[in-house]
Design an enzyme around this catalytic site. Structure first.
Site, short mmCIF file in Angstrom:
data_model
loop_
_atom_site.label_atom_id
_atom_site.label_comp_id
_atom_site.label_asym_id
_atom_site.label_seq_id
_atom_site.Cartn_x
_atom_site.Cartn_y
_atom_site.Cartn_z
CG ASP A 179 35.66 13.44 31.36
OD1 ASP A 179 35.85 14.21 30.39
OD2 ASP A 179 36.17 12.31 31.45
CG ASP B 229 39.55 12.13 24.94
OD1 ASP B 229 39.55 13.29 25.36
OD2 ASP B 229 39.16 11.16 25.61
C1 GAL Z 1 38.09 11.59 28.52
C2 GAL Z 1 36.79 11.94 27.81
C3 GAL Z 1 35.76 10.92 28.19
C4 GAL Z 1 36.23 9.55 27.79
C5 GAL Z 1 37.61 9.27 28.40
C6 GAL Z 1 38.20 7.97 27.86
O1 GAL Z 1 39.07 12.50 28.18
O2 GAL Z 1 36.40 13.24 28.14
O3 GAL Z 1 34.53 11.23 27.59
O4 GAL Z 1 36.28 9.46 26.40
O5 GAL Z 1 38.51 10.30 28.12
O6 GAL Z 1 39.47 7.73 28.38
#
Ligand code: GAL
Length: 386
Positions: free
Chosen positions: A187, A130
């Site tokens: 997301d 991430d």
């Molecule tokens: C976001 C990511 C999500 C999930 C989340 C967890 O940045 O895009 O898919 O992994 O973090 O905190």
């Protein structure tokens, strides 16, 4: 596994985030693996069981190692990996380029090689990586390359799933970082608006996806029906209709996205299973050549907005997968003129069309095919030249 196979096609699996976010534990992960085997997901090609954020303690140990939360994962990650492997499946985990993950757990910044070694020792097969808490003075490009190098030298084949939300011109540098898939969108949420927004943002990205480095439109929300425990994903949104989930799955298949199921598959209804296990759609997604899908605007163009379009994906056997998508709020006739796929009337050729949702032949057509498609719905055909 032969390294040349790793990432050849869009990875298929299940990920804990969309539905469970922080509320994860080893029992849930085992049951997801059991369901993959018992309910036909494994047979259909789904392979990876992935734990997302919130799996570790908030601090590393005195040696600087990440520590799995002993309350959530009392048997430890190695035992969980062994269990998943015993089912013939693969095990994915999550970390972050920054000092912390998005949910505030330790990230891998300046621990890349140590963390890659630990993941390899546990038997991890996929790392989702991430983008939160990235130090501003260092480029994302460098940090993805650094983890990629660590993974390539950890002694285990680990599929590298980058997740920087399409930021910082990722399209220009991610392929050479060695990532096998990379998030190209923000997301997803469990809503039609989100599915539509992500889709429209990707229509000009056909040239940036392909074998060994797949453009990832984010995890599937098919079958969630508003059932997340997080308002980020959609527990206050209410989910989508079955037709919208079907269109969502069709778009992700046509556009070559990895397919990571995000719903609670243990309690999936029949409609959800029929969508996720549609062999004709999965075959398009898993086509040997992983070509991107290009967009065609239907005729007459003045009649349509950007919400109505066709996608064409050239398949390895010469067939064309053609999607007629109506993201608008009213019913539409969507006319494909065959000159737009290189077959004017004068070519003397016809297309034999097969409906990938009804699983039956539609017929043989010359020059034009113009189905009527309901609002938020789609028709996906496999077309053979005859
Ligand atoms: C976001 C990511 C999500 C999930 C989340 C967890 O940045 O895009 O898919 O992994 O973090 O905190």
């Amino acid at each position: 596994m032969n390294i040349q196979q790793l990432g050849l096609k869009p990875p298929l699996g299940w990920n804990s985030w969309n539905t469970f976010t922080w509320d994860i534990n080893e029992q849930l992960i085992r049951e997801a693996a059991d369901t993959f085997v018992a309910e036909g997901y494994k047979d259909a090609g789904y392979e990876y069981i992935v734990i997302d954020d919130c799996w570790s303690l908030k601090e590393r140990d005195t040696e600087g190692n990440l520590v799995a939360d002993p309350e959530k994962f009392p048997s430890g990650m190695k035992a969980l990996a062994d269990y998943i492997h015993s089912k013939g499946l693969k095990f994915g985990m999550y970390s972050c380029v920054g000092t912390h993950t998005c949910a505030g757990y330790p990230g891998s910044f300046e621990h890349e090689f140590q963390d890659a070694a630990l993941l390899a020792a546990w038997g991890v097969d996929l790392l989702k990586y991430d983008y939160c808490f990235k130090p501003r003075h260092i480029s994302g490009e460098l940090l993805y390359k650094r983890m990629s190098l660590a993974l390539k030298n950890c002694g285990r084949d680990i599929l590298f799933s980058a997740c920087n939300w399409g930021e910082d011109n990722v399209y220009h540098w991610i392929r050479e970082s060695g990532a096998h898939m990379y998030r190209s969108t923000e997301d997803i949420q469990d809503s039609w608006e989100s599915i539509k927004k992500l889709t429209l943002s990707q229509l000009d990205k056909a040239s940036t996806t392909g074998s060994y480095c797949h453009n990832d439109m984010d995890m599937l929300v098919v079958g969630m029906y508003g059932g997340s425990n997080s308002s980020f994903i959609g527990n206050q949104i209410g989910g989508c209709s079955d037709a919208e989930y079907k269109t969502h799955f069709s778009l992700w298949c046509m556009m070559g996205s990895p397919l990571m199921i995000g719903s609670d598959i243990r309690s999936a209804n029949q409609v959800t299973k029929d969508i996720l296990l549609n062999k004709d759609l999965l075959a398009i997604n898993q086509d040997a050549e992983s070509r991107g899908a290009y967009r065609i605007k239907p005729e007459p163009q003045w009649f349509h907005t950007d919400d109505v379009f066709m996608l064409v994906k050239v398949l390895a056997d010469g067939d064309l997968a053609i999607g007629f998508f109506n993201l608008s709020d009213g019913q539409r006739e969507i006319s494909l003129q065959f000159w737009d796929v290189g077959l004017p009337y004068a070519s003397g050729k016809s297309l034999s069309l097969y409906d990938c949702w009804e699983h039956k032949e539609i017929g043989v057509f010359k020059e034009r095919y113009a189905p009527v498609v309901a609002a938020h719905d789609c028709l996906i055909v496999r077309a053979k030249l005859v």
